[in-house]
Design an enzyme around this catalytic site. Sequence first.
Site, PDB file in Angstrom:
ATOM      1  N   CYS A 174       0.854  -1.189   0.000  1.00 48.95           N
ATOM      2  CA  CYS A 174       0.000   0.000   0.000  1.00 48.95           C
ATOM      3  C   CYS A 174       0.888   1.236   0.000  1.00 48.95           C
ATOM      4  CB  CYS A 174      -1.014  -0.014   1.133  1.00 48.95           C
ATOM      5  SG  CYS A 174      -0.338  -0.338   2.755  1.00 48.95           S
ATOM      6  N   ARG A 175       0.686   2.112   0.990  1.00 52.78           N
ATOM      7  CA  ARG A 175       1.382   3.401   0.899  1.00 52.78           C
ATOM      8  C   ARG A 175       2.788   3.373   1.477  1.00 52.78           C
ATOM      9  NH1 ARG A 175      -3.772   6.775   3.113  1.00 52.78           N
ATOM     10  NH2 ARG A 175      -4.911   6.980   1.150  1.00 52.78           N
TER      11      ARG A 175
END
Lengths: 224, 224
Positions: free
Chosen positions: A180-181
């Site tokens: 993800c981030r």
Amino acid sequence: MTSSNRQFKDSLYEQLARIGKALASPIRLELLDVLSQGPRTVESIANEVNQSVANTSQHLQILRSARVIESERNGVNIIYRLADQEVLGLCGVLRRVGEARLLEVRQVTEAFLRERGALERTDNETLLERVRRGEVTVLDVRPTDEFLAGHIPGAISVPLSELEQKMADLPPDREIVAYCRGPLCVMSIEAVNRLNEKGYQATRWEEGVADWVARGFAIQTGAV
Amino acid sequence: MTSSNRQFKDSLYEQLARIGKALASPIRLELLDVLSQGPRTVESIANEVNQSVANTSQHLQILRSARVIESERNGVNIIYRLADQEVLGLCGVLRRVGEARLLEVRQVTEAFLRERGALERTDNETLLERVRRGEVTVLDVRPTDEFLAGHIPGAISVPLSELEQKMADLPPDREIVAYCRGPLCVMSIEAVNRLNEKGYQATRWEEGVADWVARGFAIQTGAV
DNA sequence: CTTATATTCAATTATTTAATTGAATGCTTG
DNA sequence: CAAGCATTCAATTAAATAATTGAATATAAG
């Protein structure tokens, strides 16, 4: 040192300190992290960081004045984005220095991961090699607009909110890697936990797109 | 986002902002640049940056609290040094972002170079290649202690203050490349001007040892 | 033209930061 | 032990920064 050299140094460091000052606020650091995932509106950013729109806007003005972000109007909305890759790199280096040098950063981070059952370190480098060789199915579990803004080539977009619905489409006997981030984002933790519960063999790649870029690899924009 | 995630983010960015705050002062940025050339005492640093010892000491405490520098006592003196290479990298990235993004930085810098007859850009990359291939005589014109702390392998130490005396020892028909602390240091400018006046063929390599290291090249410590 | 929405601006108040000055501390020397 | 030197600490004052609140501005829609 002659006084004209002294004056020059004073002027130069005064200017460079503008960037330092931009980074001297917890809120602005978070704003930069949010923008490192892709362009966003003020309202969207304010929601993400849990601040008032007015306060968020003021901090964005400071970042724009320091030239580390840029803005463009899109109807009533203003879209903010990071100025360039070098700014992305600056945020990355600051975070790495913080993680390496500040015990408190490590303490906070480990508490965070332990609470979410993700403290166990995987071999991030081996995982990265396998991702690059195409040996695993790579899931990007961020929201779709962040995927579109830039993702690891070959990754499939499965936003966390859609994981239940899309899980059945995943190959059941092929290993899955989800990202993800970045290390401090919970989406891939949650996704990996859910996938493993349902019998898939999933692992979390704890870095994000910004780290991939920092390693010199190309990203893909758009839907594929 | 759940409130425990929110708390985690707040704690994390609060900690990372300690590093940003360390970099938010013109004086502290200069202190870091000075220390990037090698370890020094408080008094020596204060002289270099033209500040009182008390004020210099206070800023050094802030940098040490952010863990970007370290100190050790040596009799009555305290020796300060950069914490590690990653901090060196952070300073380098901040400067590059400043140079690339802030028009004022470029304006100040160009005025500085123009005043000293050094605005004309040489091909820094070609020069670097020739340095690495050993095709030129490389002079390090910084003070001796900075040379000893770390220099380009093969470079000869000729501090600017000793250039007149040592000039006769230089091969008259071999091209000379001089470097010092970095693009904004005048020593190599002055050295190149003097050498060319005396009939040598000298060029300035505008980067410094920190930039050499950032490129991944090894440095030599000690007298050779 | 009016209303709605998103965003920015300006003023106020509270907090944090920075320089100065003199005192205090730690180490060395005689 | 006293004096000298380097460095840090603490208090004070001034300047800079940050959040809040309400007003102002820009764009779009009806």
